[in-house]
Every structure is written in C-alpha cells, then in structure tokens.
Enzyme design. Structure first.
Site, PDB file in Angstrom:
ATOM      1  N   CYS B 143       0.946  -1.067   0.058  1.00  0.00           N
ATOM      2  CA  CYS B 143      -0.128  -0.150   0.132  1.00  0.00           C
ATOM      3  C   CYS B 143       0.944   1.197   0.074  1.00  0.00           C
ATOM      4  CB  CYS B 143      -0.890  -0.023   1.319  1.00  0.00           C
ATOM      5  SG  CYS B 143      -2.274   1.350   1.035  1.00  0.00           S
ATOM      6  N   ASP B 300      -9.704  -5.447  -5.253  1.00  0.00           N
ATOM      7  CA  ASP B 300      -9.187  -4.427  -4.433  1.00  0.00           C
ATOM      8  C   ASP B 300     -10.020  -3.108  -4.866  1.00  0.00           C
ATOM      9  OD1 ASP B 300      -7.844  -2.700  -2.972  1.00  0.00           O
ATOM     10  OD2 ASP B 300      -5.783  -3.478  -3.538  1.00  0.00           O
ATOM     11  N   HIS B 329      -7.978  -5.707  -0.988  1.00  0.00           N
ATOM     12  CA  HIS B 329      -6.714  -5.121  -0.515  1.00  0.00           C
ATOM     13  C   HIS B 329      -5.843  -5.814   0.563  1.00  0.00           C
ATOM     14  CE1 HIS B 329      -4.411  -1.253  -0.735  1.00  0.00           C
ATOM     15  NE2 HIS B 329      -4.512  -1.220   0.772  1.00  0.00           N
TER      16      HIS B 329
END
Lengths: 167, 355
Positions: B143, B300, B329
């Site tokens: 991320c 995601d 995610h």
C-alpha cells in the site's frame, strides 16, 4: 441423533428464517451504496459537511488554544508548541547519533579486519618457512609478506584519521 | 411440556453466542506473536528482526525488509500464529526485518515522503546491512509502503536493493474517474490545508471512515453479520477477532505525507508523470533497476488494479513480473486463502532471486 435433538443442539438464531432474504437485500443495497459513494454528489456533500464542521469549530479551537497558552504561561509550564519544538530537536539529535553510531561500527569493523590481518601475518610467515625447509632446504624470499602488511597500516592510519576527525 | 428444556437449551446457546460477540468486540486478540527483537529506532520508527528458525547455512543470504503503510499497524503481516506471512517467510529460511513507522505525534506533522524515504529508510537499511553483513537486500512494500519503497528504489538505485515486491501499490493516479478516493480528494470538495490546520496530522478515524465508506454496507453491516453467522465456528471467530483487532487499531498519518498523497499523487499523478520531487530530486522510475514483482488484488476497492499495472512499463528493471490474485486489498495477504496463493508465489519468486 433424532431430528428433534439436532434441532435443539443448533443454536437459536432469530435471523435464520430471514437469512436468504436478508442476504439478497444486502447485496442489492451494497451495490447501490457503492455507486452512491462514487458520485460527485456524495463527494460534494461530504466535503461540504467536513468544511462546515471545520469552519464552525475553528473559532472555538483558536480561542481554546489562546486561553490554554495564557494559562500555561501563568503557571510557567511549557506549551504544546514548546514540547513539539523539543521533540523535533530530539529527532535531529537521534539522527546525528545514528550516523555517529554507524561510523563507529564501520571503524570497529575496519579495526577488526586490520587486526586479523596483522595476527594472520606471523602465522603465515611461520607456515611458509616450515613448509619451505623440508622441501628444498633453500631459503626462499616471500615478497608477498611486506605487501600484505600495507592494508593493515592503511587501516590503522584511517582509524587514526577518523578518530582525529571525530574530535 | 417437552418444549421447555429445548427452549432452555436454546436460550443457553444464545447467551453463549452473545458472550462470544461481547468478547471479540471488546477485547484485543493475541496478534504479532512471531518472536522478534528490536534492532534500531529513530523517532517513532522501529526496525525489528524476526528470530530466525532455520540454521544460518540453510538461510537465504539476502535479507528481506518489510515496509507497511504509514496509517495502519504493520502487524497485519504477522497477524496470528498459523496465519502470519512473517512466520511463513521465517520458516522458509528468510532473514526477515520489519520497519514499523510507529504512531506520529503532533511533532511529526511536517514529516513527508522525503523524510521517510531519505532519512528513515536509508538508516534502517544501513542497520539491516550492518547486522546481517549482507551487501544486498530485498524489500516488500505494501500500500503506501509500496509508494515509499518505489520512491526509495528510484532515488537510491545503487543501495544494494536486489528484489522489490510491491503489494497493492497505489502508484498510477491517471484514471481519475475510476478512483473514488481521487473524486473525494478533488480540490473542489476537499480542502486539505484546512483539515491539516485543524488536526496537524490526518486523524486515524477519518482515514478509517474513508476506507470503510468505499464499501459501506459490507464494512458496517456485512462484516458483523458474517461474525453472527459463524459464531459456532471457532476458526472463523478467531480470524474475525484478530482482523477486527487490526482494523480498529487506527493511527494518524503525518500531515506532510498526507498532503503529498493528496496533492502530488491523487490530484496530479506526479510519480507516474515523472514530476514528483523529493528533496529537490526528481523521482525517475527508469532508475529503478531491482528485480520487480507487482502483486495486484483483482477485487481491490482501495487500490484498484489500474493503479499498479503501469509501473512495469516505467521501471528500468529487466526482470519484472505482474501477479494477479483474486481477493481484496488486505485479503490477499491476510485472508484465509493467502497461504495457498499469495505467500507461496512471493516465496518462490524471491527464493529464485535470493541465493
């Protein structure tokens, strides 16, 4: 196990009869909501809500900060800004200490490698002379030996320079 | 007359279920259990080394550094015994390090990507190299951690990075219509300076709301119904408990980094355009030469696949791979299927390049 016993061992779930209906409804609802939050209207509405909240709360927050600052000054206590400034200085100090620590580690490593070369040198000399004797009985020159000493000298010199530098 | 004991049993079971709900909602699960030692700190950042379980001669010589996002706790990588990526990699003979950014305080509101990538990461990596004696290392960024590792890798290509793994990396912001966050962060609706003037750092609760609001029904209703439906399954309850512990452990994001995320990336897509400046230096992705594995979660909603795909055409790496995994995610690394799909693929890819 009878059917009745099986039913009785199954935990009571008030939502059981409605589960299928519930899941279908939630699926539809989820899709609709994902679409809703992905619109300009939603972005505009949440943005406006946040903006209004911040605008309304700003004067109160500022007044509170000012009065708190005065109170802390009266009490001879450090304000949040003072503590923040100190913390920032601590972070800078920490970074410098970290760099010094890394330099010391490097110097220590160099010193160790230099020492190991110095210690290995007489042993190699002894080895080479003891091996050479029985083979021919003639003394042989080992020109590599003085050359090997050079890195050790250089390391010691670097060490001295580094120490001078740190002073 | 026979209905009375049945009803009593059912009430007892209902009571048990309610107790379970109360327990998992109000207590914290035992998470991050893999043994580790703290080897370095700087401000709030900490570098941990996981205690190796494989003898040194059988270990991979290239250590692995894990870098997670700034606004969540990194223990999602070591969620619970038996369901931990860290535990998995340590058992496969990797020397695993974790960089925990910690919780930024008011004094950290000016921290930017510049500080994280040029002050913190190089020092942590220097320590990692000093401890292991290795000249090369691998890095996994997830991320926002993937943004940081990408910037670092492009700015310092000669630092010894051999392998880079990017997980659900939000790097490409060109598809503005496909990104809900980009719509919300639009300057017409969102005044980032006003928010940061009020809070200093971006509050964790607001970030959490933003992430959950992308799928409100699933996050605010479906998640709890899933628990209710599986209260008699201890495995599901334990998994839900540990995930809930992580999800509710929100931390703020340093104000400077949040401003860069919104202005430089979400609004202007500066990284992909080659216009992102870090301490006066342009981030040129073609300078990234490490072997690259990009992992994309097909479902995601936080980092849609379109944000992670184009990096492959921009980098200078000759060895690069795109790996797609079904899932969300977080689910691709911490979900029940992670140990069957994502972890083994990362491990085999890294194993081939870590000898």
């Amino acid at each position: 196990m009878t059917e009745e016993q099986a039913r009785s061992s199954k935990p009571f779930d008030p939502l059981e009869p409605f589960r299928g209906m519930r899941d279908a409804y939630l699926d539809a609802m989820a899709k609709a909501m994902v679409e809703a939050v992905n619109t300009e209207g939603y972005a505009q509405a949440t943005g406006a809500m946040l903006d209004n909240t911040l605008t309304v709360s700003a004067p109160f927050r500022e007044a509170m900060e000012k009065s708190m600052l005065q109170v802390l000054e009266q009490l001879s206590l450090p304000s949040r800004q003072d503590v923040i400034a100190l913390a920032e200085r601590f972070s800078n100090l920490e970074m410098r200490l970290d760099d010094i620590d890394a330099k010391l580690d490097r110097i220590e490593k160099q010193r160790h490698s230099a020492q190991s070369v110095v210690q290995a040198e007489p042993a190699m000399k002894a080895n080479s002379s003891s091996k050479a004797k029985p083979a021919s009985g003639v003394k042989t020159k080992t020109p590599a030996a003085p050359k090997r000493a050079a890195p050790a000298k250089q390391a010691r010199a670097r060490h001295r320079t580094a120490r001078k530098g740190s002073r | 007359m026979t209905q009375v004991p049945v009803t009593k049993d059912q009430l007892a079971l209902l009571e048990k279920r309610l107790r379970t709900i109360n327990e998992v909602m109000t207590t914290k699960a035992a998470i991050a259990q893999t043994p580790k030692e703290l080897v370095w700190t700087l401000n709030k950042a900490k570098l941990y080394r996981y205690i190796p379980v494989v003898p040194q001669q059988n270990r991979h010589p290239v250590p692995l550094l894990l870098v997670f996002a700034l606004m969540n706790r990194p223990y999602i990588l070591d969620l619970r015994p038996g369901h931990s990526f860290v535990e998995f990699m340590v058992s496969r003979g990797y020397d695993v390090f974790l960089l925990d950014w910690g919780v930024p305080g008011p004094e950290d509101k000016s921290l930017k990507f510049d500080d994280y990538t040029l002050e913190y990461m190089p020092r942590a990596i220097r320590k990692l190299k000093a401890i292991t004696g290795a000249e090369e290392f691998s890095m996994l960024g997830w991320c926002i951690g993937a943004i940081l590792t990408t910037i670092y890798s492009a700015l310092r290509p000669d630092d010894g990075l051999r392998n880079l793994i990017l997980l659900t990396a939000p790097l490409d912001f060109s598809n503005q219509q496909g990104l809900t966050f980009a719509r919300w962060a639009n300057e017409k609706y969102f005044d980032v300076d006003k928010v940061l003037a009020a809070f200093g750092n971006m509050p964790g609760e607001m970030i959490d709301y933003g992430a959950k609001a992308l799928k409100p029904v699933e996050n605010y209703i479906g998640n709890y119904l899933k628990l209710w439906d599986n209260l008699d399954n201890p495995q599901v309850v334990a998994s839900w408990h540990s995930m809930n512990t992580w999800v509710t452990d929100n931390i703020p994001l340093a104000g400077g980094a949040f401003r860069q995320l919104v202005v430089d990336l979400y609004r202007n897509d500066r990284l992909m355009k080659g216009e992102l400046m870090i301490r006066g230096q342009r981030v040129d992705l073609s300078r990234l030469r490490a072997n690259l594995l990009t992992v994309i979660a097909e479902g995601d909603h936080i980092t849609p696949p379109c944000q992670s795909e184009s990096i492959l055409s921009k980098v200078g790496s000759s060895d690069k791979e795109l790996f797609r995994v079904p899932g969300g995610h977080i689910g691709i690394m911490a979900g029940s299927g992670a140990h069957k799909r994502t972890w083994p693929h990362i491990e085999s890819w890294l194993g081939e390049r870590s000898s």
